[in-house]
Design an enzyme around this catalytic site. Structure first.
Site, PDB file in Angstrom:
ATOM      1  N   HIS A 258     -49.953 -55.801  55.056  1.00 16.21           N
ATOM      2  CA  HIS A 258     -50.684 -56.667  55.978  1.00 16.21           C
ATOM      3  C   HIS A 258     -49.947 -56.727  57.298  1.00 16.21           C
ATOM      4  O   HIS A 258     -48.720 -56.698  57.328  1.00 16.21           O
ATOM      5  CB  HIS A 258     -50.830 -58.084  55.396  1.00 16.21           C
ATOM      6  N   ASP A 309     -57.754 -58.134  49.701  1.00 17.27           N
ATOM      7  CA  ASP A 309     -58.766 -57.198  49.212  1.00 17.27           C
ATOM      8  C   ASP A 309     -58.450 -56.602  47.846  1.00 17.27           C
ATOM      9  O   ASP A 309     -59.349 -56.099  47.171  1.00 17.27           O
ATOM     10  CB  ASP A 309     -58.949 -56.053  50.217  1.00 17.27           C
TER      11      ASP A 309
END
Ligand code: COA
Length: 383
Positions: A258, A309
């Protein structure tokens, strides 16, 4: 690569909507911790929170719930368009096109007032669920299921998509994922929406752009890619070899890493739990077990944490959601945040127009076209 290339650490807007502490792995909406919202709130309440910057009273929540359920039906224009889109396009392209098309029949037209934009926002939140479900029913040659005004947003979506009312646990699990996906500071799609809004273009245009940005595999597309990977692996015992082989080929493991979180994404904590619970309840813990193994190997090999996700993939799969609808469901949830950001941008607007650093050739000499050779060599910059 220079941090500047991805605007990393650049503050490009002020917002009261959400905040992240990437080092501590914390996320807040309007100052409320995501863990409290994920365990105690609902999607409808979060929609109110993001648009009014406070939690609703019970009558206010009832009003909003009624407003959303009253706005679920899609116009005749969209109903006519949908069979063609169901035949010809992928779900995210359908969503991009139909949200753009929805502007033609929005009752508020080109009214850009604060009140009209709030109504447009609620319509977009409400209708996205119907668009996705209708599209899926048509492409699988099933009759569309009309919205049920008695059901909350998440349960109604599953009812329209799968043709049967979900049990309470499944509906609540979807509701939690919508809460988790509802907003996330200045991610690529939200930034896109704010850039478009900053030109004083309309709400539907800003959201159409946001959907286009979300579509890419480095942003929203990652949950679908994660599910494809789990299916390719197929067995928990194959996870280690698969991940090592992929990393050896310098390929990314979708659903990991991320830009902002340098520790566990707090949303992943809830999704991991839901993945386990839903898998066990369905009597098929395989997807959770593969996911867990992948997580262990990626951590050992690369020190990377799963993002929102990764476990969302197995959660949606266990609910019976087709893989290519996973990113559109992200959009369904993020519609709350996108529309709130667009309204926040309008409320205190200045055109977003950054600068670029020119790195091309300097002081070029213009050669008329008839004097250029076939190779065009004389027009190339001296290096
Ligand atoms: N799998 C393997 N390696 C990864 C990785 C992943 N999912 N994510 C990052 N890395 C590695 C990169 O290869 C790079 O290594 P290097 O320095 O040896 O080249 C390093 O970590 C930094 O990655 P980078 O892509 O520059 O970070 P970023 O901040 O630009 O990107 C993401 C962030 C999210 C785009 C990136 O982690 C990624 O592509 N993840 C997979 C897609 C995904 O899950 N997206 C959803 C985000 S919520």
């Amino acid at each position: 690569m220079a941090k500047q290339s991805g605007l990393e650490e650049v503050v490009a807007a002020q917002t009261k909507l959400s905040d992240i502490d990437g080092k501590l792995g914390r996320l807040w909406y309007v100052g409320y911790d995501i863990h409290d919202l994920a365990t105690q709130s609902t999607f409808e309440e979060v929609v109110f929170l993001l648009h009014h910057l406070r939690l609703p009273t019970q009558p206010e929540l009832d009003d909003l719930t009624e407003q959303l359920s009253g706005e679920r039906e899609i116009s005749g224009f969209l109903q006519d368009l949908m069979p063609t889109l169901a035949r010809q396009t992928s779900p995210m392209s359908m969503l991009r096109t139909s949200i753009s098309a929805a502007s033609a029949y929005d009752p508020d037209g080109w009214d850009q007032s604060v009140e009209a934009n709030l109504r447009k926002a609620m319509r977009l939140v409400a209708k996205t669920a119907t668009l996705l479900a209708t599209y899926h029913r048509l492409r699988t040659e099933q009759a569309p299921v009309l919205p049920n005004p008695k059901l909350p947003h998440a349960a109604n979506f599953l009812n329209m998509l799968l043709g049967e009312e979900p049990d309470q646990e499944t509906a609540r699990a979807l509701d939690i994922t919508l809460v988790l996906y509802a907003d996330h500071t200045l991610n690529a799609s939200t930034f896109t929406a704010r850039v478009i809004a900053s030109t004083l273009s309309d709400m539907h245009s800003a959201i159409t752009g946001a959907i286009a940005a979300l579509k890419g595999p480095l942003h929203g597309g990652a949950n679908e890619e994660a599910m494809k990977m789990l299916e390719e692996i197929g067995d928990p015992d194959r996870a280690k070899a698969y991940v090592k082989e992929r990393l050896g080929r310098k390929q990314k493991i979708m659903g990991f890493g991320h830009r902002v979180y340098k520790t566990e994404d707090p949303r992943a904590t809830h999704l991991r739990r839901l993945s386990k619970e839903l898998g066990e309840r369905a009597g098929d813990a395989r997807w959770f077990e593969i996911s867990e193994r992948v997580e262990q190997v990626v951590m050992a090999e690369k020190g990377l944490y799963p993002n929102v996700d990764f476990y969302a993939a197995s959660v949606y799969h266990s609910m019976g959601v087709p893989t290519d609808l996973m990113t559109p469901i992200f959009a369904l949830a993020r519609m709350a945040g996108w529309t709130a950001h667009v309204r926040e941008q309008y409320a205190d607007n200045r055109l977003i127009r950054p600068e670029s650093e020119y790195i091309g050739p300097l002081d070029q000499h213009y050669v008329p076209i008839e004097e250029r050779s076939e190779t065009g060599a004389e027009t190339e910059a001296a290096s």
